[in-house]
Scaffold this active site. Sequence first.
Site, PDB file in Angstrom:
ATOM      1  N   GLU A 527       0.774  -1.247   0.000  1.00 26.83           N
ATOM      2  CA  GLU A 527       0.000   0.000   0.000  1.00 26.83           C
ATOM      3  C   GLU A 527       0.807   1.300   0.000  1.00 26.83           C
ATOM      4  O   GLU A 527       0.621   2.136   0.872  1.00 26.83           O
ATOM      5  CB  GLU A 527      -0.909   0.044   1.247  1.00 26.83           C
ATOM      6  CG  GLU A 527      -1.871  -1.070   1.342  1.00 26.83           C
ATOM      7  CD  GLU A 527      -2.709  -1.034   2.618  1.00 26.83           C
ATOM      8  OE1 GLU A 527      -3.884  -1.364   2.517  1.00 26.83           O
ATOM      9  OE2 GLU A 527      -2.203  -0.670   3.707  1.00 26.83           O
TER      10      GLU A 527
HETATM   11  C1  TNX Z   1      -4.449  -4.105   5.177  1.00 24.33           C
HETATM   12  S1  TNX Z   1      -3.551  -6.374   3.435  1.00 24.33           S
HETATM   13  C2  TNX Z   1      -3.105  -4.128   5.402  1.00 24.33           C
HETATM   14  C3  TNX Z   1      -2.586  -3.916   6.752  1.00 24.33           C
HETATM   15  C4  TNX Z   1      -3.680  -3.773   7.747  1.00 24.33           C
HETATM   16  C5  TNX Z   1      -4.790  -4.722   7.394  1.00 24.33           C
HETATM   17  C6  TNX Z   1      -5.897  -4.816   8.372  1.00 24.33           C
HETATM   18  C7  TNX Z   1      -2.188  -5.655   3.800  1.00 24.33           C
HETATM   19  C8  TNX Z   1      -0.983  -6.266   3.286  1.00 24.33           C
HETATM   20  N1  TNX Z   1      -2.199  -4.497   4.491  1.00 24.33           N
HETATM   21  O1  TNX Z   1      -1.730  -2.812   6.790  1.00 24.33           O
HETATM   22  O2  TNX Z   1      -3.167  -4.044   8.986  1.00 24.33           O
HETATM   23  O3  TNX Z   1      -5.317  -4.305   6.180  1.00 24.33           O
HETATM   24  O4  TNX Z   1      -6.744  -5.865   8.032  1.00 24.33           O
END
Ligand code: TNX
Length: 845
Positions: A527
């Site tokens: 992200e």
């Molecule tokens: C998404 S899925 C994230 C995390 C958060 C999570 C909570 C992913 C690799 N990243 O940074 O903790 O959602 O469900």
Amino acid sequence: MLALLAPASATVAATAQAAVSAVPAQAASAAVPDGAVRAGRLQVRWELQRNVFTEAAPDGRTQARLIVTNNDSQPLPARGWSLHFNSMDALQTGAVGAGLVLEQIAGGYFRLKPGDGFAGLAPGQSLEVSLLYPYRIVKLDKAPSGPYLVYDAAPDVGMAIADFALLPVTRPEQVDTGKTGLNPRVTPADTYRRNARAGLLPAAEVPPVLPTPLHMQPGAGKLRLTGNASVKAPAALAAEAALARELFKSGGAPLQLGVGKVEGHDSPEAYRLTIGEKDGIAITGNSAAGVFYGLQTLRDLMPLPGAADPALAEVAITDAPRFGHRGFMLDVARNFHGKETVFKWLDLMARYKLNTLHFHLTDDEGWRLEIAGLPELTAIGAVRGHSAKPGVRLQPAYGSGPDPRDASGSGYFSRADYIEILRYAKARHIDVIPEIEMPGHARAAVQAMEARYHRLKAAGSKDAAKYLLHDFSDRSVYKSPQLYTDHVINPGLESSFTFIGHVVAEVVKLHRAAGVPLRTIHMGGDELPDGAWEKSPASLALMRQKKLETSADLWDYFYDRVDAIVRKHGLYASGWEEMAARKTLLAGRHKLIPNPRFTQRGFSAYVWNNTVGAEDLAYRLANAGYDIVLAPVTKMYMDMAANQNPEEPGVNWGAYVELDDVYGFIPFDYLKNASAEARLGKDGLTDYGRRRVRGMQATLFTETVRDPARIDYLAMPRLLAVAERAWAPDPAWATEGDADKAAALYGSAWSGFVNALGQRVLPRLDLERVGVDYRIAPPGLLVEGGRVLANHVLPGMALRYTVDGSAPTAASKPVTGPIAERGLIKVAAFDRNGRPGVVASVDNR
Ligand code: TNX
């Protein structure tokens, strides 16, 4: 965890923070101006009120309120204070009523302050402010957390408000979903119907081993377990022999362990286990790991503790895992969880034949591993708490509150701790894959390295910027899902790569010191928000120099460098799916495509996104040549709540994940049971791609997990379904083409699985007193003809009920059939130690 006020009690509230005072009592009292309220006498309540539906927000925006009551003999002054708290979601800032103003400090860290219109809060009075969210909040876990009071006169002192609780959701408008047609609550009747798919199986029909072995040939005889167990094993299997002796603590049999070829199987984890009435027990593994798994199978076959006349049924098992990578990801960054908790989960993983701990050690809210030469990473990056000055520690998050000693906000593994964990894992044949998040999700490191820079600069060091991670002139506009605007590592600075190189080298050293070779490090990739880097002079200069056109090119540059760093140590790079994907635009919309740049690098990509539209992303990446670990959010994210009931713990951004959602996951055909429409235009897995799928993992992010018992609740028993999918061969229902036949096959497999859990697997944990507070689901209840029918998702769990409105206890009446009594019927399931699960109730008056 945070107390939720029961509808009947309006007075008592306790929070985890109650036990933690922010600062020594003396400092705290000195920080309260004369004649002002003490934090210990303020009461704060949060209530989810309703959803507001507008054209701009057709799915609704949650309206909530905070109620602040002054229970002191002194007033809350008209000015000179602020009330800080965390929120996992964005809140509308500005005037929020009662003359107060809400400000976002950074990320999910907010503060409420008196505005011009605030006249103070007299003793005995309450005030109410209105909190408006940008969307509909379903989960109480999204409520504010960790509130504390700061007086301007002592800006460095935060005083926890221990009397804080959430008001219950009891009115329909609180869960109104508008026109979306979603059922706002799962009712006991819904649960009853869902549970009714499996009834109680006779003991002889319960599958005897979980995860299901490849081949099992039962015999007719029985091997008695007695006091004279004799374990024979070569010296190389001393650890396995010790485990065997432990299994035989209260009765065993002659057992021979050995390493040798398991006919027909190349996996080092394959084993053969035979139990004969006359020959005793023999376990042969292709390696010590195989022997170890044979012993885990034997453990599952053993009678439950306390069984009368203990014996083992004759059987011959040949077994090997379906996937070489069977993982569990534990996030210790968002909330810290210490060594003992990690040991417990390593033990549980081994029990169910999981072999890879993905250790999420760093994130925005914490850096949890000591790194030689960079003390700030843990001195600052592993400590959360209140501070008026920047650069001292990280801000509070996820309810960690003002106290830097908070056990969830602060903490890290020393090098010795980490080595101990690696060795503990190795003894259980578990690989630890450490994760160092980058370039996003790196705020703890960014702040720690900024503090280091300032410290060294002030000391006149020429090397002050050696490990700096961000560009002070960066004017990029972006926001992360956790609402940060300053949490990324900048690829335009050479110091960023110096930092990564240093950290990687130190992690490699730790693994070497532990005698546990490292093959890969998970280098993050999660992200990176749109807009990051784009207005950083350092990044822009690098782009000109390297002739890079877009930030996606800059991303490639970054991971090219990262790859070179890990390769230098003989490692391959692992990362989230973005490491193997390229952000592109198609007709103005984002589309991830397999990144053509890195297909030959041996990257291992963990693919979480299987949400609508991206269901085939894992397959597209595998088909393009990337190694893949399946980690689909809608199936195997352990932090997702089981259902939409507001009180049900967990988050819901990806999905609601019930036990059968995990169980029903088909690794090689995600979309098997989807509509033709959903499958349209989606790629399946080619034979080439199939060979790239290394395995799968359960993922537990811990934003909502302060208490280690909450890990138990979220991960268990769902992790058992992950273990089944990761180890056992593709079940017949997953490949059956005929829908009716597939449904029937699924039905009987599901019934076997839940009976094994309810009758043996979970009772064994209870009776062995392993200390796993797994989720005991609420029973299903159906009123039919004036009688209440009760069932449970796990046949074999004991159900007890009351008719007087009280919560059932281990002494309440057992449910033995339809309940004919009239009244408010409350039912709960109980484990073998009398621990109750979630209570369900129906009106049968
Ligand atoms: C998404 S899925 C994230 C995390 C958060 C999570 C909570 C992913 C690799 N990243 O940074 O903790 O959602 O469900």
